[in-house]
Design a protein around this motif. Structure first.
Motif, PDB file in Angstrom:
ATOM      1  N   MET A  50     -10.550  14.614 -37.474  1.00 34.92           N
ATOM      2  CA  MET A  50     -10.111  14.487 -38.991  1.00 34.92           C
ATOM      3  C   MET A  50      -8.644  14.293 -39.116  1.00 34.92           C
ATOM      4  O   MET A  50      -8.263  13.306 -39.877  1.00 34.92           O
ATOM      5  N   VAL A  51      -7.797  14.969 -38.457  1.00 36.48           N
ATOM      6  CA  VAL A  51      -6.328  14.980 -38.435  1.00 36.48           C
ATOM      7  C   VAL A  51      -5.874  13.699 -38.165  1.00 36.48           C
ATOM      8  O   VAL A  51      -5.038  12.889 -38.838  1.00 36.48           O
TER       9      VAL A  51
ATOM     10  N   PHE B 103      -7.125  10.654 -37.797  1.00 36.68           N
ATOM     11  CA  PHE B 103      -7.768   9.963 -38.792  1.00 36.68           C
ATOM     12  C   PHE B 103      -7.086   9.791 -40.251  1.00 36.68           C
ATOM     13  O   PHE B 103      -6.531   8.776 -40.573  1.00 36.68           O
ATOM     14  N   GLN B 104      -7.004  11.131 -40.811  1.00 40.27           N
ATOM     15  CA  GLN B 104      -6.442  10.973 -41.984  1.00 40.27           C
ATOM     16  C   GLN B 104      -4.680  10.967 -42.035  1.00 40.27           C
ATOM     17  O   GLN B 104      -4.228  10.158 -42.898  1.00 40.27           O
TER      18      GLN B 104
ATOM     19  N   LEU C  27      -4.104   7.058 -41.728  1.00 36.92           N
ATOM     20  CA  LEU C  27      -4.504   6.444 -43.286  1.00 36.92           C
ATOM     21  C   LEU C  27      -3.181   6.702 -43.883  1.00 36.92           C
ATOM     22  O   LEU C  27      -2.798   5.726 -44.568  1.00 36.92           O
ATOM     23  N   MET C  28      -2.540   8.056 -43.975  1.00 43.54           N
ATOM     24  CA  MET C  28      -1.593   8.367 -44.607  1.00 43.54           C
ATOM     25  C   MET C  28      -0.463   7.539 -44.624  1.00 43.54           C
ATOM     26  O   MET C  28       0.338   7.230 -45.634  1.00 43.54           O
TER      27      MET C  28
ATOM     28  N   PHE D  98     -18.707  13.705 -40.360  1.00 42.44           N
ATOM     29  CA  PHE D  98     -17.493  12.689 -40.607  1.00 42.44           C
ATOM     30  C   PHE D  98     -18.214  11.246 -40.538  1.00 42.44           C
ATOM     31  O   PHE D  98     -18.771  10.944 -39.801  1.00 42.44           O
TER      32      PHE D  98
ATOM     33  N   THR E 219     -16.177   4.467 -40.484  1.00 44.49           N
ATOM     34  CA  THR E 219     -15.533   3.389 -41.567  1.00 44.49           C
ATOM     35  C   THR E 219     -15.764   2.053 -41.002  1.00 44.49           C
ATOM     36  O   THR E 219     -15.516   0.966 -41.648  1.00 44.49           O
TER      37      THR E 219
END
Length: 203
Positions: A21-22, A24-25, A28-29, A68, A71
Motif C-alpha cells: 500500500m505505502v 504504491f500510494q 502516485l502522490m 489490493f 492497476t
C-alpha cells in the motif's frame, strides 16, 4: 501535473500490506503512473495482503490485510516502458521467484541499470534472478544468508534504514519506508521541495 512516466510495481497474494500500500500510494502522490501487477492476474483483479508485525516474538506475526486492486495486467508489461521497478515483500516473493517471467523482468532492470527497489523478503526475487552478485544490499535478516549465497554482501541495518548501491535500493522491512522511498526517488532523479510540486526527472 500530468506525467506519463511509469513505475512498475510487483506484488502478489499475501505480500505485506504496508509494503504494498505505502510505496504504491507514495509514488502516485509524487506524480508517477504506477502499474501494480501480479503474474496470472489482470488489471482490476485483487490480491490479498498480509500484515506482518513485530510483537516481541522470535519472528514476525502475520494477520490478514487488505484486498489490493491491481492497476495493470502482468501479461501486458513491457519492461522498456518503465522508469523503475519496486517489489513488495511479505510471503509473495517466495512463490513469485519461481516465475521465469518475473525473473526476466528483474534482470531487465538490473542489466539496464534502471532504478530497482526491493523491501524485506522481496530480496528473495533478486537472489533468484541472480542480480545481487557483487552488490551491497539489505533485507529482512532471515534472507541475509540467501544474499550471501547469491554472491551479494548483506548489510545488517536497523529496520528503519535503507541501503543504496548504485541503482539498487533495499530496506529490511516496512519501518524503513521513509528512507527507502526517499532513496528510490533520489535514484529516479525525482526532486521534491517543500511548498512546490514534485519535479519528475530521469537520472
Amino acid at each position: 501535473m500530468e506525467n506519463t512516466k511509469k513505475i512498475l510495481f510487483l506484488t502478489g497474494d499475501f505480500a505485506e500490506d504496508y509494503e504494498t500500500m505505502v510505496p504504491f500510494q507514495m509514488l502516485l502522490m509524487v506524480g508517477y503512473e504506477v502499474h501494480a501487477v501480479c503474474p496470472g492476474k489482470k488489471k482490476g483483479d485483487f490480491i490479498k495482503t498480509a500484515i506482518h508485525d513485530f510483537e516481541g516474538d522470535q519472528t514476525y506475526t502475520e494477520k490478514p490485510g487488505h484486498n489490493f486492486q491491481l492497476t495493470y495486467s502482468f501479461a501486458d508489461v513491457n519492461p522498456a516502458d518503465y522508469e523503475g521497478l519496486v517489489i513488495a515483500g511479505g510471503r509473495a516473493p517466495e512463490y513469485l521467484r519461481l516465475n521465469q517471467d518475473v525473473l526476466n523482468l528483474v534482470k531487465h532492470f538490473a542489466d539496464n541499470n534502471k532504478p530497482l527497489a526491493a523491501v524485506c523478503h522481496a530480496i528473495q526475487i533478486l537472489t533468484a534472478a541472480r542480480v545481487v552478485a557483487g552488490r551491497r544490499l539489505t533485507a529482512y535478516p532471515a534472507v541475509g544468508p540467501e544474499v550471501e549465497i547469491a554472491g551479494g554482501t548483506f548489510v545488517s541495518v536497523e529496520a528503519t534504514e535503507a541501503v543504496v548501491d548504485g541503482n539498487l535500493v533495499t530496506s529490511p522491512a516496512w519501518p524503513g519506508h521513509p528512507k527507502f522511498i526517499r532513496a528510490f526517488l533520489d535514484v529516479l532523479g525525482t526532486k521534491i521541495e517543500l511548498g512546490q510540486p514534485a519535479t519528475l526527472a530521469s537520472v
